[in-house]
Write a protein that holds these residues in place. Structure first.
Motif, PDB file in Angstrom:
ATOM      1  N   SER A 118       0.871  -1.165   0.000  1.00 36.91           N
ATOM      2  CA  SER A 118       0.000   0.000   0.000  1.00 36.91           C
ATOM      3  C   SER A 118       0.910   1.216   0.000  1.00 36.91           C
ATOM      4  N   LEU A 119       0.822   2.046  -1.056  1.00 38.27           N
ATOM      5  CA  LEU A 119       1.765   3.154  -1.254  1.00 38.27           C
ATOM      6  C   LEU A 119       1.183   4.562  -1.135  1.00 38.27           C
ATOM      7  N   PRO A 120      -0.003   4.926  -0.935  1.00 38.60           N
ATOM      8  CA  PRO A 120      -1.140   4.213  -0.378  1.00 38.60           C
ATOM      9  C   PRO A 120      -1.948   3.432  -1.418  1.00 38.60           C
ATOM     10  N   TRP A 121      -1.768   3.616  -2.704  1.00 38.28           N
ATOM     11  CA  TRP A 121      -2.474   2.780  -3.679  1.00 38.28           C
ATOM     12  C   TRP A 121      -1.807   1.414  -3.704  1.00 38.28           C
ATOM     13  N   LEU A 122      -2.432   0.474  -4.357  1.00 37.97           N
ATOM     14  CA  LEU A 122      -1.979  -0.914  -4.340  1.00 37.97           C
ATOM     15  C   LEU A 122      -0.928  -1.171  -5.417  1.00 37.97           C
ATOM     16  N   ALA A 123       0.167  -1.784  -5.025  1.00 38.03           N
ATOM     17  CA  ALA A 123       1.206  -2.216  -5.965  1.00 38.03           C
ATOM     18  C   ALA A 123       1.476  -3.694  -5.724  1.00 38.03           C
ATOM     19  N   VAL A 124       1.603  -4.467  -6.797  1.00 30.55           N
ATOM     20  CA  VAL A 124       1.920  -5.888  -6.720  1.00 30.55           C
ATOM     21  C   VAL A 124       3.320  -6.064  -7.305  1.00 30.55           C
ATOM     22  N   VAL A 125       4.214  -6.672  -6.521  1.00 28.15           N
ATOM     23  CA  VAL A 125       5.614  -6.821  -6.909  1.00 28.15           C
ATOM     24  C   VAL A 125       5.943  -8.305  -7.058  1.00 28.15           C
ATOM     25  N   ASP A 126       6.634  -8.657  -8.125  1.00 29.09           N
ATOM     26  CA  ASP A 126       7.080 -10.027  -8.384  1.00 29.09           C
ATOM     27  C   ASP A 126       8.361 -10.268  -7.597  1.00 29.09           C
ATOM     28  N   LEU A 127       8.304 -11.161  -6.603  1.00 29.36           N
ATOM     29  CA  LEU A 127       9.469 -11.444  -5.770  1.00 29.36           C
ATOM     30  C   LEU A 127      10.464 -12.387  -6.440  1.00 29.36           C
ATOM     31  N   THR A 128      10.069 -13.008  -7.549  1.00 29.59           N
ATOM     32  CA  THR A 128      10.973 -13.942  -8.217  1.00 29.59           C
ATOM     33  C   THR A 128      11.868 -13.249  -9.236  1.00 29.59           C
ATOM     34  N   ALA A 129      11.558 -12.004  -9.574  1.00 33.30           N
ATOM     35  CA  ALA A 129      12.340 -11.269 -10.571  1.00 33.30           C
ATOM     36  C   ALA A 129      13.555 -10.598  -9.923  1.00 33.30           C
ATOM     37  N   GLU A 130      14.624 -10.496 -10.659  1.00 26.17           N
ATOM     38  CA  GLU A 130      15.832  -9.786 -10.219  1.00 26.17           C
ATOM     39  C   GLU A 130      16.157  -8.720 -11.238  1.00 26.17           C
ATOM     40  N   PRO A 131      16.093  -7.468 -10.943  1.00 27.03           N
ATOM     41  CA  PRO A 131      15.631  -6.889  -9.692  1.00 27.03           C
ATOM     42  C   PRO A 131      14.113  -7.028  -9.555  1.00 27.03           C
ATOM     43  N   LEU A 132      13.602  -6.683  -8.371  1.00 26.69           N
ATOM     44  CA  LEU A 132      12.170  -6.775  -8.134  1.00 26.69           C
ATOM     45  C   LEU A 132      11.414  -5.959  -9.174  1.00 26.69           C
ATOM     46  N   THR A 133      10.325  -6.530  -9.670  1.00 23.50           N
ATOM     47  CA  THR A 133       9.570  -5.908 -10.739  1.00 23.50           C
ATOM     48  C   THR A 133       8.127  -5.681 -10.300  1.00 23.50           C
ATOM     49  N   THR A 134       7.626  -4.474 -10.540  1.00 20.92           N
ATOM     50  CA  THR A 134       6.230  -4.183 -10.254  1.00 20.92           C
ATOM     51  C   THR A 134       5.377  -4.789 -11.355  1.00 20.92           C
ATOM     52  N   MET A 135       4.494  -5.715 -10.978  1.00 18.17           N
ATOM     53  CA  MET A 135       3.638  -6.408 -11.932  1.00 18.17           C
ATOM     54  C   MET A 135       2.380  -5.614 -12.248  1.00 18.17           C
ATOM     55  N   HIS A 136       1.892  -4.892 -11.233  1.00 21.77           N
ATOM     56  CA  HIS A 136       0.594  -4.246 -11.373  1.00 21.77           C
ATOM     57  C   HIS A 136       0.493  -3.083 -10.397  1.00 21.77           C
ATOM     58  N   MET A 137      -0.098  -1.982 -10.833  1.00 21.37           N
ATOM     59  CA  MET A 137      -0.404  -0.848  -9.970  1.00 21.37           C
ATOM     60  C   MET A 137      -1.902  -0.602 -10.071  1.00 21.37           C
ATOM     61  N   ASP A 138      -2.517  -0.279  -8.960  1.00 26.50           N
ATOM     62  CA  ASP A 138      -3.952  -0.051  -8.906  1.00 26.50           C
ATOM     63  C   ASP A 138      -4.175   1.222  -8.104  1.00 26.50           C
ATOM     64  N   GLU A 139      -5.048   2.104  -8.573  1.00 23.36           N
ATOM     65  CA  GLU A 139      -5.239   3.384  -7.900  1.00 23.36           C
ATOM     66  C   GLU A 139      -6.055   3.285  -6.621  1.00 23.36           C
ATOM     67  N   ARG A 140      -6.668   2.137  -6.350  1.00 26.22           N
ATOM     68  CA  ARG A 140      -7.443   1.978  -5.116  1.00 26.22           C
ATOM     69  C   ARG A 140      -6.507   1.915  -3.906  1.00 26.22           C
ATOM     70  N   THR A 141      -7.022   2.339  -2.759  1.00 27.79           N
ATOM     71  CA  THR A 141      -6.250   2.313  -1.520  1.00 27.79           C
ATOM     72  C   THR A 141      -6.800   1.225  -0.609  1.00 27.79           C
ATOM     73  N   PRO A 142      -6.065   0.138  -0.420  1.00 33.62           N
ATOM     74  CA  PRO A 142      -6.542  -0.909   0.493  1.00 33.62           C
ATOM     75  C   PRO A 142      -6.423  -0.443   1.947  1.00 33.62           C
ATOM     76  N   THR A 143      -7.457  -0.700   2.745  1.00 30.13           N
ATOM     77  CA  THR A 143      -7.406  -0.362   4.161  1.00 30.13           C
ATOM     78  C   THR A 143      -6.983  -1.548   5.011  1.00 30.13           C
ATOM     79  N   SER A 144      -7.015  -2.748   4.431  1.00 27.87           N
ATOM     80  CA  SER A 144      -6.578  -3.955   5.114  1.00 27.87           C
ATOM     81  C   SER A 144      -6.214  -4.983   4.045  1.00 27.87           C
TER      82      SER A 144
END
Length: 176
Positions: A56-82
């Motif tokens: 939460s950045l505060p919007w949602l970002a999904v990061v691929d942990l298997t990539a070197e370097p870490l790669t952002t797979m998806h960004m979403d403008e919604r703000t998750p509260t939990s």
């Protein structure tokens, strides 16, 4: 030594996640590395599965942990509260009082709940609504009316801990 005080520690199969003052670190048993995304110096919240990191950045970002370097797979403008990740690596989050789940490699799905949702906790999924608490098990939800102030945390056995009249109460479905 880390440059900030650690406020949250989360253990995982491949190491330990450390979060403090908006900075996130991962310790793999020998090296501590800081998780950084360009243009996003502050991380408000995080959950991690084996292969993905949800921020939460505060919007949602999904990061691929298997990539070197870490790669952002998806960004979403919604703000998750939990946010939470279950045992099957499905990602659960609350946005605007609604519960959403995204299983690996599937589109996200809005879960129809009978009341506004405040929080979701995992890896055993417990959902806190405005008046009830719900446990997700076997592809369905069971509703539990509880008194008390709020859900605190879910322990390693899937029980949730709650503050009630100034006391810590442990609640369980399949254990006394």
């Amino acid at each position: 030594e880390l440059p900030v005080p650690i406020q949250r520690l989360v253990t995982a199969k491949d190491g330990v996640w450390l979060w403090g003052l908006g900075q996130l670190f991962r310790w793999d048993g020998s090296v501590v590395s800081r998780i950084e995304l360009e243009q996003h110096p502050y991380i408000y919240d995080f959950v991690a599965s084996e292969h993905r990191l949800y921020l939460s950045l505060p919007w949602l970002a999904v990061v691929d942990l298997t990539a070197e370097p870490l790669t952002t797979m998806h960004m979403d403008e919604r703000t998750p509260t939990s946010m939470a990740v279950d045992e099957g690596s499905s990602f659960w989050f609350v946005v605007d009082g609604e519960l959403v789940v995204q299983r690996l490699d599937e589109p996200e799905r809005l879960i129809d709940m009978p009341e506004p949702i405040l929080s979701v906790t995992g890896p055993t999924i417990w959902v806190e609504g405005e008046g009830s608490v719900y446990r997700y098990y076997g592809s369905s939800f069971s509703r539990h009316t509880v008194s008390g102030e709020r859900v605190v945390v879910v322990d390693d056995y899937g029980r949730f801990l709650q503050i009630e009249d100034g006391q810590l109460i442990r609640r369980s479905i399949d254990r006394p």
